[in-house]
Design a protein around this motif. Structure first.
Motif, PDB file in Angstrom:
ATOM      1  N   ALA A  15     -12.147  -8.630   5.195  1.00  0.00           N
ATOM      2  CA  ALA A  15     -11.150  -7.579   5.422  1.00  0.00           C
ATOM      3  C   ALA A  15     -10.043  -7.640   4.392  1.00  0.00           C
ATOM      4  CB  ALA A  15     -10.563  -7.717   6.830  1.00  0.00           C
ATOM      5  N   ILE A  16      -9.633  -8.844   4.033  1.00  0.00           N
ATOM      6  CA  ILE A  16      -8.583  -9.010   3.028  1.00  0.00           C
ATOM      7  C   ILE A  16      -9.123  -8.742   1.627  1.00  0.00           C
ATOM      8  CG2 ILE A  16      -6.991 -10.684   1.983  1.00  0.00           C
ATOM      9  CD1 ILE A  16      -6.903 -12.127   4.655  1.00  0.00           C
ATOM     10  N   GLY A  17     -10.406  -9.029   1.414  1.00  0.00           N
ATOM     11  CA  GLY A  17     -10.964  -9.101   0.078  1.00  0.00           C
ATOM     12  C   GLY A  17     -11.020  -7.819  -0.708  1.00  0.00           C
ATOM     13  N   ASP A  18     -10.974  -6.672  -0.060  1.00  0.00           N
ATOM     14  CA  ASP A  18     -10.976  -5.419  -0.800  1.00  0.00           C
ATOM     15  C   ASP A  18      -9.631  -5.254  -1.501  1.00  0.00           C
ATOM     16  OD1 ASP A  18     -12.241  -2.479  -1.028  1.00  0.00           O
ATOM     17  OD2 ASP A  18     -10.089  -2.325  -0.644  1.00  0.00           O
ATOM     18  N   PRO A  19      -9.597  -4.910  -2.807  1.00  0.00           N
ATOM     19  CA  PRO A  19      -8.323  -4.800  -3.528  1.00  0.00           C
ATOM     20  C   PRO A  19      -7.326  -3.831  -2.898  1.00  0.00           C
ATOM     21  CG  PRO A  19     -10.143  -4.831  -5.078  1.00  0.00           C
ATOM     22  CD  PRO A  19     -10.750  -4.734  -3.710  1.00  0.00           C
ATOM     23  N   SER A  20      -7.807  -2.715  -2.375  1.00  0.00           N
ATOM     24  CA  SER A  20      -6.898  -1.746  -1.755  1.00  0.00           C
ATOM     25  C   SER A  20      -6.299  -2.299  -0.478  1.00  0.00           C
ATOM     26  CB  SER A  20      -7.636  -0.438  -1.458  1.00  0.00           C
ATOM     27  OG  SER A  20      -8.053   0.189  -2.656  1.00  0.00           O
ATOM     28  N   ARG A  21      -7.110  -2.980   0.326  1.00  0.00           N
ATOM     29  CA  ARG A  21      -6.588  -3.565   1.562  1.00  0.00           C
ATOM     30  C   ARG A  21      -5.637  -4.726   1.266  1.00  0.00           C
ATOM     31  NH1 ARG A  21     -11.933  -2.325   3.384  1.00  0.00           N
ATOM     32  NH2 ARG A  21     -12.682  -4.463   3.110  1.00  0.00           N
ATOM     33  N   ALA A  22      -5.923  -5.479   0.214  1.00  0.00           N
ATOM     34  CA  ALA A  22      -5.011  -6.556  -0.172  1.00  0.00           C
ATOM     35  C   ALA A  22      -3.647  -5.983  -0.556  1.00  0.00           C
ATOM     36  CB  ALA A  22      -5.598  -7.356  -1.331  1.00  0.00           C
ATOM     37  N   LYS A  23      -3.630  -4.852  -1.244  1.00  0.00           N
ATOM     38  CA  LYS A  23      -2.361  -4.215  -1.623  1.00  0.00           C
ATOM     39  C   LYS A  23      -1.599  -3.742  -0.382  1.00  0.00           C
ATOM     40  CE  LYS A  23      -3.849  -2.695  -6.217  1.00  0.00           C
ATOM     41  NZ  LYS A  23      -4.184  -1.526  -7.075  1.00  0.00           N
ATOM     42  N   VAL A  24      -2.322  -3.251   0.604  1.00  0.00           N
ATOM     43  CA  VAL A  24      -1.688  -2.837   1.861  1.00  0.00           C
ATOM     44  C   VAL A  24      -1.006  -4.029   2.514  1.00  0.00           C
ATOM     45  CG1 VAL A  24      -2.167  -2.100   4.233  1.00  0.00           C
ATOM     46  CG2 VAL A  24      -3.174  -0.857   2.310  1.00  0.00           C
ATOM     47  N   ALA A  38       2.716   5.996   2.934  1.00  0.00           N
ATOM     48  CA  ALA A  38       3.346   5.036   2.024  1.00  0.00           C
ATOM     49  C   ALA A  38       2.368   3.946   1.626  1.00  0.00           C
ATOM     50  CB  ALA A  38       4.584   4.437   2.675  1.00  0.00           C
ATOM     51  N   LEU A  39       1.530   3.526   2.563  1.00  0.00           N
ATOM     52  CA  LEU A  39       0.547   2.493   2.264  1.00  0.00           C
ATOM     53  C   LEU A  39      -0.546   3.022   1.340  1.00  0.00           C
ATOM     54  CD1 LEU A  39       0.324   0.854   5.785  1.00  0.00           C
ATOM     55  CD2 LEU A  39       1.401  -0.096   3.732  1.00  0.00           C
ATOM     56  N   ALA A  40      -0.877   4.299   1.480  1.00  0.00           N
ATOM     57  CA  ALA A  40      -1.847   4.912   0.557  1.00  0.00           C
ATOM     58  C   ALA A  40      -1.302   4.887  -0.864  1.00  0.00           C
ATOM     59  CB  ALA A  40      -2.157   6.339   1.001  1.00  0.00           C
ATOM     60  N   ALA A  41      -0.011   5.190  -1.010  1.00  0.00           N
ATOM     61  CA  ALA A  41       0.615   5.167  -2.331  1.00  0.00           C
ATOM     62  C   ALA A  41       0.625   3.753  -2.905  1.00  0.00           C
ATOM     63  CB  ALA A  41       2.032   5.725  -2.248  1.00  0.00           C
ATOM     64  N   GLU A  42       0.921   2.764  -2.062  1.00  0.00           N
ATOM     65  CA  GLU A  42       0.932   1.371  -2.513  1.00  0.00           C
ATOM     66  C   GLU A  42      -0.458   0.931  -2.962  1.00  0.00           C
ATOM     67  OE1 GLU A  42       3.289  -1.002  -2.817  1.00  0.00           O
ATOM     68  OE2 GLU A  42       4.930   0.348  -2.275  1.00  0.00           O
ATOM     69  N   ALA A  43      -1.470   1.368  -2.231  1.00  0.00           N
ATOM     70  CA  ALA A  43      -2.839   0.959  -2.538  1.00  0.00           C
ATOM     71  C   ALA A  43      -3.479   1.802  -3.628  1.00  0.00           C
ATOM     72  CB  ALA A  43      -3.703   1.035  -1.274  1.00  0.00           C
ATOM     73  N   GLY A  44      -2.865   2.932  -3.956  1.00  0.00           N
ATOM     74  CA  GLY A  44      -3.417   3.809  -4.983  1.00  0.00           C
ATOM     75  C   GLY A  44      -4.654   4.563  -4.537  1.00  0.00           C
ATOM     76  N   VAL A  45      -4.693   4.925  -3.242  1.00  0.00           N
ATOM     77  CA  VAL A  45      -5.828   5.671  -2.707  1.00  0.00           C
ATOM     78  C   VAL A  45      -5.311   6.918  -1.999  1.00  0.00           C
ATOM     79  CG1 VAL A  45      -7.226   3.585  -2.441  1.00  0.00           C
ATOM     80  CG2 VAL A  45      -5.835   4.398  -0.520  1.00  0.00           C
ATOM     81  N   SER A  46      -6.218   7.801  -1.629  1.00  0.00           N
ATOM     82  CA  SER A  46      -5.838   9.039  -0.955  1.00  0.00           C
ATOM     83  C   SER A  46      -5.505   8.773   0.506  1.00  0.00           C
ATOM     84  CB  SER A  46      -6.983  10.046  -1.036  1.00  0.00           C
ATOM     85  OG  SER A  46      -8.102   9.593  -0.292  1.00  0.00           O
ATOM     86  N   ASN A  47      -4.819   9.732   1.127  1.00  0.00           N
ATOM     87  CA  ASN A  47      -4.491   9.610   2.548  1.00  0.00           C
ATOM     88  C   ASN A  47      -5.743   9.536   3.415  1.00  0.00           C
ATOM     89  OD1 ASN A  47      -1.768   9.605   2.040  1.00  0.00           O
ATOM     90  ND2 ASN A  47      -1.500  11.799   2.392  1.00  0.00           N
ATOM     91  N   SER A  48      -6.788  10.229   3.007  1.00  0.00           N
ATOM     92  CA  SER A  48      -8.021  10.184   3.795  1.00  0.00           C
ATOM     93  C   SER A  48      -8.708   8.832   3.668  1.00  0.00           C
ATOM     94  CB  SER A  48      -8.975  11.295   3.339  1.00  0.00           C
ATOM     95  OG  SER A  48      -9.282  11.171   1.964  1.00  0.00           O
ATOM     96  N   THR A  49      -8.633   8.220   2.503  1.00  0.00           N
ATOM     97  CA  THR A  49      -9.271   6.917   2.290  1.00  0.00           C
ATOM     98  C   THR A  49      -8.524   5.798   3.003  1.00  0.00           C
ATOM     99  OG1 THR A  49     -10.137   7.615   0.135  1.00  0.00           O
ATOM    100  CG2 THR A  49      -9.994   5.245   0.542  1.00  0.00           C
ATOM    101  N   ILE A  50      -7.200   5.889   3.045  1.00  0.00           N
ATOM    102  CA  ILE A  50      -6.417   4.791   3.620  1.00  0.00           C
ATOM    103  C   ILE A  50      -6.710   4.612   5.105  1.00  0.00           C
ATOM    104  CG2 ILE A  50      -4.349   6.077   4.354  1.00  0.00           C
ATOM    105  CD1 ILE A  50      -4.446   2.651   2.576  1.00  0.00           C
ATOM    106  N   SER A  51      -7.094   5.669   5.784  1.00  0.00           N
ATOM    107  CA  SER A  51      -7.349   5.553   7.223  1.00  0.00           C
ATOM    108  C   SER A  51      -8.472   4.570   7.505  1.00  0.00           C
ATOM    109  CB  SER A  51      -7.674   6.920   7.826  1.00  0.00           C
ATOM    110  OG  SER A  51      -8.839   7.467   7.220  1.00  0.00           O
ATOM    111  N   GLY A  52      -9.510   4.573   6.674  1.00  0.00           N
ATOM    112  CA  GLY A  52     -10.608   3.624   6.852  1.00  0.00           C
ATOM    113  C   GLY A  52     -10.172   2.193   6.598  1.00  0.00           C
ATOM    114  N   HIS A  53      -9.342   2.000   5.576  1.00  0.00           N
ATOM    115  CA  HIS A  53      -8.845   0.657   5.279  1.00  0.00           C
ATOM    116  C   HIS A  53      -7.958   0.140   6.413  1.00  0.00           C
ATOM    117  CE1 HIS A  53     -10.558   0.415   1.349  1.00  0.00           C
ATOM    118  NE2 HIS A  53      -9.837   1.404   0.845  1.00  0.00           N
ATOM    119  N   LEU A  54      -7.110   1.009   6.934  1.00  0.00           N
ATOM    120  CA  LEU A  54      -6.221   0.593   8.021  1.00  0.00           C
ATOM    121  C   LEU A  54      -7.024   0.259   9.281  1.00  0.00           C
ATOM    122  CD1 LEU A  54      -3.317   3.150   7.531  1.00  0.00           C
ATOM    123  CD2 LEU A  54      -3.304   0.711   6.973  1.00  0.00           C
ATOM    124  N   ALA A  55      -8.057   1.030   9.545  1.00  0.00           N
ATOM    125  CA  ALA A  55      -8.903   0.750  10.705  1.00  0.00           C
ATOM    126  C   ALA A  55      -9.563  -0.624  10.568  1.00  0.00           C
ATOM    127  CB  ALA A  55      -9.964   1.834  10.853  1.00  0.00           C
TER     128      ALA A  55
END
Length: 260
Positions: A15-24, A38-55
């Motif tokens: 869960a931690i190992g993905d670079p986008s999730r690590a940035k979150v 705000a977390l999508a901006a920090e991770a450099g991904v779209s709002n739709s993509t961040i929902s999967g990472h947060l889940a």
């Protein structure tokens, strides 16, 4: 071994190992709560993509979510998550610096930052050292190795905070220290009981100890209340004010050359 005593380290590591999730996780390592945008901006991904990472991070119990009306805010689930991130940073290789902005941010993080709710970086280590020199905190050996507590703490500092000393030493608040901190405005009796009062992290930048636990959080809060610290433009970064530089020198003996 009883299967109930084993933990699924691989699941959390993945869960931690993905670079986008690590940035979150790192964006939240300063102890605050942020919305998904705000977390999508920090991770450099779209709002739709961040929902999967947060889940995924919620499922791994690394994050919690708070509802405020129609808005959802995310924060680290526990202080232990912040400690785990700090420990992982000790063995991680540095990220390449490819811009002036990234270089400025990196230097600011090294100088002074928040590790969840307590002070870290060069400033945090200097404060921890000063508390020991003023006998506000005392080192105690906790392992079976020989030598004095002071020698264990010194060995830890000399070994970069990752040697035997970091395993064999703990810190306690002295009676003198309790009086000194009470006079400074930190009341130990009012610290939350659900959390260890005195803990430490091995600072990934300095590879020495900085003060964590409820006392570390309360002391940092007091520094903000006195306006000795202020938040920087980058997440987690804090700055020592002129009043703070003078106050820390007068109160705890923190020298300017320790924090510049």
């Amino acid at each position: 071994m009883d299967a109930r005593t084993e933990t699924d380290v691989a699941h959390v590591a993945a869960a931690i190992g993905d670079p986008s999730r690590a940035k979150v996780l790192l964006a939240l390592a300063g102890g605050g709560a942020l919305p998904a945008s705000a977390l999508a901006a920090e991770a450099g991904v779209s709002n739709s993509t961040i929902s999967g990472h947060l889940a995924r991070l919620l499922e791994a119990r690394l994050l919690t979510v708070e509802l405020d009306g129609r808005h959802r805010y995310y924060r680290l689930a526990t202080t232990d998550v912040a400690r785990a991130l700090e420990q992982l940073a000790l063995i991680a290789r540095p990220l390449p610096v490819r811009s002036l902005n990234a270089d400025t941010r990196a230097k600011a993080l090294l100088r002074a930052r928040l590790c969840y709710d307590h002070l870290a970086g060069r400033l945090g280590v200097a404060v921890m050292s000063a508390l020991q020199e003023r006998e506000i905190l005392a080192a105690e050996r906790t392992g079976s190795g020989g030598g004095s507590p002071a020698a264990a703490a010194a060995a830890d500092a000399g070994a970069g905070g990752t040697g035997a000393g970091s395993l064999d030493v703990s810190y306690v608040l002295t009676a003198h220290g309790r009086q000194e901190l009470a006079a400074f405005g930190v009341e130990m009796d009012r610290l939350p009981r659900r959390r260890a009062s005195v803990r430490y992290c091995v600072d990934w930048a300095e590879q020495r100890h900085h003060l964590a636990g409820a006392l570390g959080g309360a002391l940092t809060t007091r520094l903000f209340d006195l306006e000795w610290l202020r938040h920087g433009k980058y997440r987690r970064v804090v700055h020592l004010t002129d009043a703070g530089r003078e106050g820390l020198a007068t109160t705890f003996g923190v020298r300017g050359d320790q924090v510049d």
